[in-house]
Design an enzyme around this catalytic site. Structure first.
Site, PDB file in Angstrom:
ATOM      1  N   ARG A   1      53.459  72.585  51.957  1.00  0.00           N
ATOM      2  CA  ARG A   1      53.164  71.705  53.093  1.00  0.00           C
ATOM      3  C   ARG A   1      53.810  72.184  54.393  1.00  0.00           C
ATOM      4  O   ARG A   1      54.778  72.948  54.368  1.00  0.00           O
ATOM      5  CB  ARG A   1      53.751  70.316  52.825  1.00  0.00           C
ATOM      6  CG  ARG A   1      53.031  69.538  51.781  1.00  0.00           C
ATOM      7  CD  ARG A   1      53.830  68.303  51.436  1.00  0.00           C
ATOM      8  NE  ARG A   1      53.087  67.446  50.527  1.00  0.00           N
ATOM      9  CZ  ARG A   1      53.664  66.581  49.703  1.00  0.00           C
ATOM     10  NH1 ARG A   1      54.975  66.461  49.660  1.00  0.00           N
ATOM     11  NH2 ARG A   1      52.917  65.833  48.913  1.00  0.00           N
TER      12      ARG A   1
ATOM     13  N   THR B   1      79.881  65.118  72.057  1.00  0.00           N
ATOM     14  CA  THR B   1      78.496  64.674  71.860  1.00  0.00           C
ATOM     15  C   THR B   1      77.782  65.647  70.929  1.00  0.00           C
ATOM     16  O   THR B   1      77.914  66.867  71.093  1.00  0.00           O
ATOM     17  CB  THR B   1      77.720  64.587  73.190  1.00  0.00           C
ATOM     18  OG1 THR B   1      76.315  64.540  72.897  1.00  0.00           O
ATOM     19  CG2 THR B   1      77.966  65.749  74.129  1.00  0.00           C
TER      20      THR B   1
ATOM     21  N   GLY C   1      77.620  57.583  72.726  1.00  0.00           N
ATOM     22  CA  GLY C   1      77.330  57.881  71.320  1.00  0.00           C
ATOM     23  C   GLY C   1      78.537  58.510  70.639  1.00  0.00           C
ATOM     24  O   GLY C   1      79.160  59.410  71.194  1.00  0.00           O
TER      25      GLY C   1
ATOM     26  N   ASP D   1      77.926  63.088  78.458  1.00  0.00           N
ATOM     27  CA  ASP D   1      77.804  63.256  79.915  1.00  0.00           C
ATOM     28  C   ASP D   1      77.935  61.943  80.686  1.00  0.00           C
ATOM     29  O   ASP D   1      78.617  61.889  81.711  1.00  0.00           O
ATOM     30  CB  ASP D   1      76.528  64.027  80.293  1.00  0.00           C
ATOM     31  CG  ASP D   1      75.257  63.294  79.919  1.00  0.00           C
ATOM     32  OD1 ASP D   1      75.318  62.404  79.032  1.00  0.00           O
ATOM     33  OD2 ASP D   1      74.208  63.602  80.501  1.00  0.00           O
TER      34      ASP D   1
ATOM     35  N   ASP E   1      74.798  66.266  71.021  1.00  0.00           N
ATOM     36  CA  ASP E   1      73.769  66.959  71.819  1.00  0.00           C
ATOM     37  C   ASP E   1      74.279  68.283  72.399  1.00  0.00           C
ATOM     38  O   ASP E   1      73.480  69.143  72.767  1.00  0.00           O
ATOM     39  CB  ASP E   1      73.307  66.069  72.974  1.00  0.00           C
ATOM     40  CG  ASP E   1      72.454  64.900  72.504  1.00  0.00           C
ATOM     41  OD1 ASP E   1      72.094  64.872  71.316  1.00  0.00           O
ATOM     42  OD2 ASP E   1      72.155  64.015  73.326  1.00  0.00           O
TER      43      ASP E   1
ATOM     44  N   ARG F   1      68.632  64.172  73.232  1.00  0.00           N
ATOM     45  CA  ARG F   1      67.900  63.278  74.133  1.00  0.00           C
ATOM     46  C   ARG F   1      67.125  64.047  75.199  1.00  0.00           C
ATOM     47  O   ARG F   1      65.950  63.836  75.390  1.00  0.00           O
ATOM     48  CB  ARG F   1      68.884  62.318  74.785  1.00  0.00           C
ATOM     49  CG  ARG F   1      68.213  61.174  75.456  1.00  0.00           C
ATOM     50  CD  ARG F   1      69.196  60.152  75.944  1.00  0.00           C
ATOM     51  NE  ARG F   1      70.581  60.562  75.822  1.00  0.00           N
ATOM     52  CZ  ARG F   1      71.585  59.717  75.767  1.00  0.00           C
ATOM     53  NH1 ARG F   1      71.352  58.437  75.781  1.00  0.00           N
ATOM     54  NH2 ARG F   1      72.823  60.140  75.702  1.00  0.00           N
TER      55      ARG F   1
ATOM     56  N   ASP G   1      75.424  69.013  75.279  1.00  0.00           N
ATOM     57  CA  ASP G   1      74.793  69.277  76.575  1.00  0.00           C
ATOM     58  C   ASP G   1      75.773  69.230  77.750  1.00  0.00           C
ATOM     59  O   ASP G   1      75.356  69.106  78.905  1.00  0.00           O
ATOM     60  CB  ASP G   1      73.636  68.295  76.817  1.00  0.00           C
ATOM     61  CG  ASP G   1      74.070  66.836  76.698  1.00  0.00           C
ATOM     62  OD1 ASP G   1      75.228  66.589  76.311  1.00  0.00           O
ATOM     63  OD2 ASP G   1      73.246  65.953  76.998  1.00  0.00           O
TER      64      ASP G   1
ATOM     65  N   ARG H   1      78.096  51.302  75.233  1.00  0.00           N
ATOM     66  CA  ARG H   1      77.513  51.786  76.488  1.00  0.00           C
ATOM     67  C   ARG H   1      77.587  50.604  77.449  1.00  0.00           C
ATOM     68  O   ARG H   1      76.971  49.571  77.197  1.00  0.00           O
ATOM     69  CB  ARG H   1      76.068  52.238  76.270  1.00  0.00           C
ATOM     70  CG  ARG H   1      75.940  53.397  75.255  1.00  0.00           C
ATOM     71  CD  ARG H   1      74.542  53.976  75.244  1.00  0.00           C
ATOM     72  NE  ARG H   1      74.321  54.845  74.112  1.00  0.00           N
ATOM     73  CZ  ARG H   1      74.590  56.153  74.077  1.00  0.00           C
ATOM     74  NH1 ARG H   1      75.112  56.754  75.119  1.00  0.00           N
ATOM     75  NH2 ARG H   1      74.326  56.872  73.002  1.00  0.00           N
TER      76      ARG H   1
HETATM   77  O1  F6P Z   1      74.835  61.096  70.740  1.00  0.00           O
HETATM   78  C1  F6P Z   1      73.742  61.668  71.391  1.00  0.00           C
HETATM   79  C2  F6P Z   1      72.518  60.889  71.019  1.00  0.00           C
HETATM   80  O2  F6P Z   1      72.528  60.873  69.658  1.00  0.00           O
HETATM   81  C3  F6P Z   1      71.161  61.359  71.483  1.00  0.00           C
HETATM   82  O3  F6P Z   1      70.663  62.493  70.861  1.00  0.00           O
HETATM   83  C4  F6P Z   1      70.324  60.126  71.249  1.00  0.00           C
HETATM   84  O4  F6P Z   1      69.183  60.086  72.016  1.00  0.00           O
HETATM   85  C5  F6P Z   1      71.268  59.045  71.636  1.00  0.00           C
HETATM   86  O5  F6P Z   1      72.580  59.564  71.478  1.00  0.00           O
HETATM   87  C6  F6P Z   1      71.054  57.768  70.887  1.00  0.00           C
HETATM   88  O6  F6P Z   1      72.209  57.000  70.825  1.00  0.00           O
HETATM   89  P1  F6P Z   1      72.287  55.415  70.781  1.00  0.00           P
HETATM   90  O7  F6P Z   1      71.108  54.941  69.985  1.00  0.00           O
HETATM   91  O8  F6P Z   1      73.591  55.163  70.124  1.00  0.00           O
HETATM   92  O9  F6P Z   1      72.234  54.930  72.169  1.00  0.00           O
END
Ligand code: F6P
Length: 332
Positions: A162, A125, A11, A103, A127, A171, A129, A72
């Site tokens: 609301r 990232t 990502g 990661d 995230d 993730r 993480d 990926r």
């Molecule tokens: O970059 C991290 C992240 O955004 C996560 O939070 C998310 O689940 C994932 O990547 C989604 O990425 P993609 O749809 O590009 O695989």
């Protein structure tokens, strides 16, 4: 070392371009030639590369995304894929790699370094993480984007009285949700690291209204239920599932917003540009010093190098003090 390559994988994260720019120019400054690899490990396997100059990385420090593009690669996970990648490096006389990503990407970097390729990783990232380093590239920009959105939703939430459920990225982790929820003044922050009972949350929301609150903001990490996520979450964002429960148990009008990919875009903040710039330069210094199998990081204001194998064996703990203060504030 005479020739290195740079790639981004997984990502994308705002600030990756600052890292590409800095790594490239640092290497050129030291007399190395630099190759840019397109589309991460997949591009490496396919030999999708080009020669970089100082001008190739001009005018990109302010741009999110990655000029090298990302992917990926399932092929790279296999031994055969990794062998193909190494053959490409040999064919192009590339002696070292700077690998930028999250990661999964850094685990890929470790696989190459275990095969004898000199590799330095850079954590990037939203995230946040990656263990040991306080921050990964992209996190700060994403938190600011999320807080900006929460602030806007808060305006309409209070006009209409609301509940507003706001789902943010993460993730398997709640770093982004926790920081954005705390800075955005959320009543509740739901993250995978802290189990919760939705009925208790809803009782708390109702008590808040009884104390005179006019609205409530509930920030949810997309991975809040981790591996025990209900079946329905495969087809639907977790925010909507939580939203329905909040509506059911509070019997109050409830709206849901999934922030999604806007959190990965936008001009990188100063912090992410600085992290990208420093990590990029330090990664090349490390390669020149003959180091491998490490990644750049920051602890406090100090830049450090860490062993990539730590990513395989440890998890980044959630900020416990943030959790405590968030819990305290939700009672008020
Ligand atoms: O970059 C991290 C992240 O955004 C996560 O939070 C998310 O689940 C994932 O990547 C989604 O990425 P993609 O749809 O590009 O695989």
């Amino acid at each position: 070392m005479k020739r290195i390559a740079v790639l981004t994988s997984g990502g994308d994260a705002p600030g990756m371009n600052a890292a590409i720019r800095s790594a490239t120019r640092t290497a050129l400054y030291h007399g190395l030639s630099v190759v840019g690899i397109h589309r991460g490990f997949q591009g490496l396997i396919e030999g999708d590369m080009f020669e970089m100059t100082s001008r190739s990385v001009g005018d990109i420090i302010q741009r999110a995304g990655t000029i090298l593009r990302s992917a990926r690669s399932s092929e790279f996970v296999s031994r055969t894929g990794q062998k193909k990648a190494i053959q490409q490096l040999d064919a192009k006389s590339i002696e070292g790699l700077v690998i930028i990503g999250g990661d999964g990407t850094l685990k890929g970097a470790k696989a190459l370094s275990d095969c004898g390729v000199p590799v330095i990783g850079i954590p990037a990232t939203v995230d946040n993480d990656i263990p040991l380093s306080d921050c990964s590239i992209g996190f700060d920009t994403a938190v600011n984007t999320a807080v900006d959105a929460i602030t806007k939703i808060r305006d309409t939430a209070s006009s209409h009285g609301r509940n507003n459920v706001i789902e943010v990225m993460g993730r398997n982790t709640g770093h982004l949700a926790l920081a954005a929820g705390l800075a955005g003044g959320a009543e509740y922050i739901l993250i995978p690291e802290r189990p919760f009972d939705i009925r208790n949350i809803c009782n708390g929301i109702k008590e808040g209204y009884a104390r005179g609150k006019t609205h409530s903001i509930i920030v949810v990490a997309e991975g809040v239920w981790g591996y025990s996520a209900p079946e329905e979450s495969r087809n639907e964002s977790i925010g909507f599932i939580i939203g329905r429960k909040v509506k059911k148990y509070t019997d109050l009008e409830t709206r849901v917003t999934v922030l999604g990919y806007i959190q990965r875009g936008g001009t990188p903040t100063v912090r992410d540009r600085l992290l990208g710039t420093m990590f990029g330069s330090k990664s090349v210094d490390a390669l020149i010093q003959g180091r491998t199998g490490e990644f750049t990081g920051i602890v406090g204001e100090k830049f450090q190098m860490f062993d990539i194998k730590e990513i395989l064996i440890s998890q980044k703990p959630i900020n416990d003090e943030f959790c405590q203060v968030a819990a305290l504030l939700s009672e008020m």
